[in-house]
Design an enzyme around this catalytic site. Structure first.
Site, PDB file in Angstrom:
ATOM      1  NE  ARG A  89     -33.563 -34.384 -35.035  1.00  0.00           N
ATOM      2  CZ  ARG A  89     -34.173 -35.580 -34.907  1.00  0.00           C
ATOM      3  NH1 ARG A  89     -35.525 -35.801 -34.119  1.00  0.00           N
ATOM      4  NH2 ARG A  89     -33.865 -36.658 -35.237  1.00  0.00           N
ATOM      5  NE  ARG A 102     -40.124 -31.783 -37.921  1.00  0.00           N
ATOM      6  CZ  ARG A 102     -40.897 -32.931 -38.146  1.00  0.00           C
ATOM      7  NH1 ARG A 102     -42.045 -33.281 -38.784  1.00  0.00           N
ATOM      8  NH2 ARG A 102     -40.043 -33.951 -37.531  1.00  0.00           N
ATOM      9  NE  ARG A 124     -39.240 -28.150 -44.549  1.00  0.00           N
ATOM     10  CZ  ARG A 124     -39.559 -28.329 -45.727  1.00  0.00           C
ATOM     11  NH1 ARG A 124     -39.830 -27.382 -46.576  1.00  0.00           N
ATOM     12  NH2 ARG A 124     -39.880 -29.539 -46.145  1.00  0.00           N
ATOM     13  CG  ASP A 134     -30.774 -33.902 -43.400  1.00  0.00           C
ATOM     14  OD1 ASP A 134     -31.724 -33.811 -42.668  1.00  0.00           O
ATOM     15  OD2 ASP A 134     -30.223 -35.013 -44.019  1.00  0.00           O
ATOM     16  CE1 TYR A 138     -32.087 -42.023 -43.225  1.00  0.00           C
ATOM     17  CE2 TYR A 138     -29.979 -41.779 -41.961  1.00  0.00           C
ATOM     18  CZ  TYR A 138     -31.213 -41.596 -42.027  1.00  0.00           C
ATOM     19  OH  TYR A 138     -32.092 -41.119 -40.940  1.00  0.00           O
TER      20      TYR A 138
END
Length: 349
Positions: free
Chosen positions: A24, A28, A37, A74, A151
């Site tokens: 990652r 963020r 973003r 993703d 998921y």
């Protein structure tokens, strides 16, 4: 090729430092990432925007000088490409619509509709590769079949995987067919990423530790991961990340590791010891990771101490890529990352 690739395949004679990248790393915690973003209200639109994906993938390379870039995307692009609706809710995470029929998903995969849906991901990879220096690796990635299936069945994140486990128990034929389908889609996606410009890939089986029992872990995580490595290894090295189960994966597949030398690395979470994993692996299999992501939030002195201990402990060993035990958190300190990379790259082998 770059330092990460060479560490895995064993071409490390001229390498002065252990290679380092971070899961990652385009994320963020970086203000420049947040700026890009903010231009997208829909996260999946962000993932499928080649220019934006390229920009954020390159940001940590420009700022920190990592030895590899990991392509921004993703894991849920696969369910979406198979025809399942995927969206993100602020503060809650991913949400997935009803599971399409197996027949419809198989038709999409066999017709090429899945790869066509993901074409913008491959465009971004090609664009990124063109911007990177030749000695900086570009890593493609995908979710592991079990993780993706949870998921898809649960409709989002889950703490107990109750619906997935219930389906596996009550309709084993359906579950096995779904597993085989997703496994095949993962291979297609990884190979396409390699052909687009990635020179190695990682499979994130992030929820593998939630599988109850050794036999189920072998059937739903370890066996699919090794099958994927068999197929993808024909094209590029593959890092296998069964979160929380590195020791068990290494031990479980002891008979198979030697034939994967130079093609596979085993990622180690922060909760499992480097030596405990390595004792089950032959010398020609690489490892990766083991630094606690939470250390990036605290004082540099503790992060330096823990990293130095890992580097010192592997002084006589080869084939380890420095990384975190999982993805960096949004509250990580940028200065810690900068000092960490510099420390590793200045630390002699």
């Amino acid at each position: 090729m770059g330092a990460v690739f060479d560490e895995i395949v064993g071409d490390i004679e001229t390498k002065s430092h252990r290679p380092v990248w971070m899961m990652r790393q385009a994320g963020r915690y970086l203000p420049e990432y947040r700026a890009v973003r903010s231009k997208f209200s829909n996260f999946m639109d962000f993932c499928f925007h080649p220019q934006a994906a390229t920009e954020v993938t390159l940001q940590p390379i420009a700022r920190f000088g990592f030895d590899a870039a990991i392509m921004f995307s993703d894991i849920l692009v696969i369910p979406q490409a198979l025809g399942q609706k995927v969206w993100f809710v602020s503060g809650e995470g991913p949400k997935l619509g009803p599971l399409p029929s197996l027949d419809d998903m198989e038709k999409r995969l066999e017709s090429g509709a899945v790869i066509n849906h993901l074409s913008k991901v491959y465009t971004a990879i090609t664009m990124t590769r063109a911007e990177l220096k030749q000695n900086t690796d570009l890593i493609g990635f995908c979710g592991g079949p079990w993780t993706l299936i949870t998921y898809m069945i649960e409709g989002g994140s889950s703490s107990n995987y109750h619906q997935a486990l219930d389906l596996a128990d009550k309709n084993q034929q359906f579950f096995d067919r779904l597993m085989a389908l997703v496994e095949k889609a993962v291979v297609h996606h990884l190979v396409a990423q390699i052909k687009a410009g990635a020179n190695l890939v990682q499979v994130f089986d992030s929820w593998a530790g939630g599988i109850p029992g050794h036999k189920a872990r072998q059937r739903w995580s370890f066996d699919p991961l090794m099958k994927i490595a068999d197929e993808v290894g024909k094209f590029a090295p593959t890092v296998l990340f069964a979160k929380g189960l590195a020791i068990e994966l290494a031990q479980n597949k002891q008979a198979a590791w030697s034939q994967h030398g130079g093609k596979v690395a085993v990622a180690i979470g922060q909760d499992q010891g480097f030596d405990a994993v390595r004792r089950h692996l032959p010398d020609n299999i690489a490892t990766q990771g083991n630094i606690d992501p939470q250390l990036m939030v605290g004082d540099w002195s503790l992060l330096k101490q823990k990293t130095g201990k890992l580097l010192q402990g592997m002084a006589s060993k080869n084939r380890h890529v420095i990384n975190l035990g999982h993805g960096i958190t949004p509250n990580a300190k940028v200065d810690n990352v900068q000092r960490w990379v510099e420390y590793i790259q200045e630390y002699p082998r």
